[in-house]
Design a protein around this motif. Structure first.
Motif, mmCIF file in Angstrom:
data_model
loop_
_atom_site.group_PDB
_atom_site.id
_atom_site.type_symbol
_atom_site.label_atom_id
_atom_site.label_comp_id
_atom_site.label_asym_id
_atom_site.label_seq_id
_atom_site.Cartn_x
_atom_site.Cartn_y
_atom_site.Cartn_z
ATOM 1 N N VAL A 66 0.872 -1.170 0.000
ATOM 2 C CA VAL A 66 0.000 0.000 0.000
ATOM 3 C C VAL A 66 0.908 1.217 0.000
ATOM 4 O O VAL A 66 1.738 1.385 0.901
ATOM 5 N N ALA A 67 0.779 2.075 -1.027
ATOM 6 C CA ALA A 67 1.647 3.253 -1.134
ATOM 7 C C ALA A 67 0.830 4.435 -1.637
ATOM 8 O O ALA A 67 -0.024 4.278 -2.521
ATOM 9 N N ARG A 68 1.112 5.608 -1.076
ATOM 10 C CA ARG A 68 0.374 6.821 -1.479
ATOM 11 C C ARG A 68 1.339 7.882 -1.985
ATOM 12 O O ARG A 68 2.418 8.091 -1.438
ATOM 13 N N ASP A 69 0.903 8.565 -3.050
ATOM 14 C CA ASP A 69 1.623 9.742 -3.536
ATOM 15 C C ASP A 69 0.590 10.805 -3.884
ATOM 16 O O ASP A 69 -0.222 10.611 -4.797
ATOM 17 N N GLY A 70 0.598 11.901 -3.164
ATOM 18 C CA GLY A 70 -0.375 12.962 -3.427
ATOM 19 C C GLY A 70 -1.789 12.466 -3.250
ATOM 20 O O GLY A 70 -2.152 11.935 -2.203
ATOM 21 N N GLN A 71 -2.598 12.584 -4.310
ATOM 22 C CA GLN A 71 -4.020 12.270 -4.198
ATOM 23 C C GLN A 71 -4.379 10.901 -4.766
ATOM 24 O O GLN A 71 -5.521 10.666 -5.148
ATOM 25 N N TRP A 72 -3.401 9.969 -4.789
ATOM 26 C CA TRP A 72 -3.734 8.615 -5.253
ATOM 27 C C TRP A 72 -2.972 7.572 -4.446
ATOM 28 O O TRP A 72 -1.922 7.838 -3.881
ATOM 29 N N VAL A 73 -3.546 6.363 -4.410
ATOM 30 C CA VAL A 73 -2.989 5.244 -3.641
ATOM 31 C C VAL A 73 -2.829 4.052 -4.576
ATOM 32 O O VAL A 73 -3.717 3.761 -5.385
ATOM 33 N N PHE A 74 -1.692 3.365 -4.452
ATOM 34 C CA PHE A 74 -1.424 2.168 -5.241
ATOM 35 C C PHE A 74 -1.385 0.959 -4.323
ATOM 36 O O PHE A 74 -0.815 1.015 -3.234
ATOM 37 N N THR A 75 -2.015 -0.136 -4.766
ATOM 38 C CA THR A 75 -1.952 -1.372 -3.985
ATOM 39 C C THR A 75 -1.523 -2.534 -4.877
ATOM 40 O O THR A 75 -1.821 -2.568 -6.077
ATOM 41 N N PHE A 76 -0.826 -3.479 -4.270
ATOM 42 C CA PHE A 76 -0.345 -4.692 -4.918
ATOM 43 C C PHE A 76 -0.707 -5.840 -3.999
ATOM 44 O O PHE A 76 -0.408 -5.802 -2.805
ATOM 45 N N ASP A 77 -1.360 -6.871 -4.541
ATOM 46 C CA ASP A 77 -1.855 -7.978 -3.708
ATOM 47 C C ASP A 77 -1.536 -9.292 -4.409
ATOM 48 O O ASP A 77 -2.029 -9.563 -5.505
ATOM 49 N N LEU A 78 -0.698 -10.118 -3.765
ATOM 50 C CA LEU A 78 -0.239 -11.370 -4.367
ATOM 51 C C LEU A 78 -0.255 -12.500 -3.360
ATOM 52 O O LEU A 78 0.191 -12.343 -2.220
ATOM 53 N N ASP A 79 -0.771 -13.636 -3.771
ATOM 54 C CA ASP A 79 -0.544 -14.876 -3.021
ATOM 55 C C ASP A 79 -0.314 -15.983 -4.032
ATOM 56 O O ASP A 79 -0.886 -15.967 -5.130
ATOM 57 N N HIS A 80 0.561 -16.930 -3.695
ATOM 58 C CA HIS A 80 0.866 -18.009 -4.625
ATOM 59 C C HIS A 80 1.339 -19.246 -3.867
ATOM 60 O O HIS A 80 1.650 -19.193 -2.670
ATOM 61 N N THR A 81 1.430 -20.347 -4.589
ATOM 62 C CA THR A 81 1.861 -21.613 -4.011
ATOM 63 C C THR A 81 3.283 -21.522 -3.474
ATOM 64 O O THR A 81 4.138 -20.849 -4.048
ATOM 65 N N LEU A 82 3.522 -22.211 -2.387
ATOM 66 C CA LEU A 82 4.867 -22.312 -1.829
ATOM 67 C C LEU A 82 5.815 -22.896 -2.868
ATOM 68 O O LEU A 82 5.440 -23.768 -3.649
ATOM 69 N N ASP A 83 7.058 -22.408 -2.901
ATOM 70 C CA ASP A 83 8.088 -22.946 -3.798
ATOM 71 C C ASP A 83 8.579 -24.274 -3.226
ATOM 72 O O ASP A 83 9.355 -24.313 -2.280
ATOM 73 N N TYR A 84 8.127 -25.375 -3.838
ATOM 74 C CA TYR A 84 8.476 -26.696 -3.315
ATOM 75 C C TYR A 84 9.932 -27.068 -3.589
ATOM 76 O O TYR A 84 10.490 -27.940 -2.926
ATOM 77 N N GLY A 85 10.534 -26.419 -4.575
ATOM 78 C CA GLY A 85 11.951 -26.657 -4.807
ATOM 79 C C GLY A 85 12.777 -26.219 -3.622
ATOM 80 O O GLY A 85 13.650 -26.954 -3.136
ATOM 81 N N LEU A 86 12.506 -25.028 -3.129
ATOM 82 C CA LEU A 86 13.208 -24.542 -1.933
ATOM 83 C C LEU A 86 12.868 -25.395 -0.722
ATOM 84 O O LEU A 86 13.735 -25.695 0.113
ATOM 85 N N GLU A 87 11.608 -25.775 -0.639
ATOM 86 C CA GLU A 87 11.149 -26.548 0.518
ATOM 87 C C GLU A 87 11.777 -27.941 0.539
ATOM 88 O O GLU A 87 12.198 -28.431 1.592
ATOM 89 N N ASN A 88 11.878 -28.580 -0.616
ATOM 90 C CA ASN A 88 12.327 -29.972 -0.665
ATOM 91 C C ASN A 88 13.822 -30.139 -0.921
ATOM 92 O O ASN A 88 14.448 -31.071 -0.401
ATOM 93 N N ARG A 89 14.390 -29.251 -1.767
ATOM 94 C CA ARG A 89 15.777 -29.466 -2.199
ATOM 95 C C ARG A 89 16.714 -28.317 -1.881
ATOM 96 O O ARG A 89 17.916 -28.394 -2.085
ATOM 97 N N GLY A 90 16.125 -27.207 -1.403
ATOM 98 C CA GLY A 90 16.952 -26.038 -1.132
ATOM 99 C C GLY A 90 17.295 -25.243 -2.373
ATOM 100 O O GLY A 90 18.119 -24.324 -2.336
ATOM 101 N N GLU A 91 16.678 -25.581 -3.503
ATOM 102 C CA GLU A 91 16.890 -24.869 -4.754
ATOM 103 C C GLU A 91 15.539 -24.397 -5.296
ATOM 104 O O GLU A 91 14.594 -25.177 -5.364
ATOM 105 N N PRO A 92 15.440 -23.126 -5.684
ATOM 106 C CA PRO A 92 14.137 -22.607 -6.117
ATOM 107 C C PRO A 92 13.640 -23.263 -7.401
ATOM 108 O O PRO A 92 14.398 -23.461 -8.355
#
Length: 234
Positions: free
Chosen positions: A175-201
């Motif tokens: 959430v970021a504001r500059d003057g008279q406007w606000v910008f939002t970014f909203d992301l969710d995604h699956t866990l990186d199983y490469g990092l979880e299982n092998r330590g490599e993304p």
């Protein structure tokens, strides 16, 4: 009687002159003078957010997004949301479900949306900013490992929020504001199983890389793009 009528007419004329003078003063002291809508606010509400933000191509490239509109298939594109739609209140938006490709033994999907919320004044934008940050804090507090990072110039104020949701899925909100406007970014995604299982993304990015890129590169670019377009209205 004629004298009284003349006095009444004179008083009425004087009152009209006084009201006209007050109206001129109000117009010269701020606002639009005609009681109309702020021109920047009026213009921004009609923008196509996907068009303004290059159909989110910079994000697509950095994250290696292979598909839009599905969390399991390639192809598609982000979807534009008109001003004040159900999913983007007080905003114009661009986003969709996303497919991030192979993720070790399965695929990775999620959802990503950005929004631009114009306001009639900086005070009104500050109120929107407070509402959006409160919503982000409420969403993050329901997960684990909630963190808040401050965002500075060129923005007047801003925060990046991260936490883990169900299935340890990474969540990122800005959430970021500059003057008279606000910008939002909203992301969710699956866990990186490469990092979880092998330590490599397995994905094209790590969370730390994504957050650094958003703060250092993408957010300044968005700020410049939107403010350049606002300058065309002013």
């Amino acid at each position: 009687m004629k004298f009284a009528a003349a006095k009444t007419a004179t008083a009425a004329a004087a009152l009209l002159l006084a009201l006209a003078a007050c109206s001129e003063d109000a117009g010269s002291n701020g606002g639009n003078g005609d009681g109309g809508e702020d021109p920047v606010f009026a213009a921004m509400k009609t923008w196509d957010a996907c068009e303004v933000l290059d159909n989110l191509q910079p994000i697509t490239d950095f994250m290696g997004i292979e598909g839009w509109g599905s969390s399991t298939a390639a192809g598609g594109e982000p979807q534009t949301r008109e001003y004040d739609s159900t999913w983007y209140p007080d905003s114009i938006g661009c986003g969709n479900l996303i497919y991030l490709g192979e993720n070790d033994w399965t695929g990775a999907g999620g959802e990503l949306g950005v929004a631009i919320a114009p306001a009639e004044s900086e005070d009104a934008a500050s109120t929107l900013f407070e509402e959006r940050t409160a919503n982000a804090n409420a969403a993050g507090s329901g997960g684990t490992d909630f963190q808040e990072t401050s965002i500075s110039g060129p923005w007047d104020e801003g925060f990046l929020y991260t936490w883990s949701g169900g299935g340890e899925s990474p969540n990122t909100q800005i959430v970021a504001r500059d003057g008279q406007w606000v910008f939002t970014f909203d992301l969710d995604h699956t866990l990186d199983y490469g990092l979880e299982n092998r330590g490599e993304p397995a994905l094209a990015f790590t969370e730390d890389e994504l957050h650094q890129w958003l703060i250092d590169t993408y957010l300044p670019e968005v700020n410049q793009i939107v403010n350049d377009k606002i300058a065309e209205v002013q």
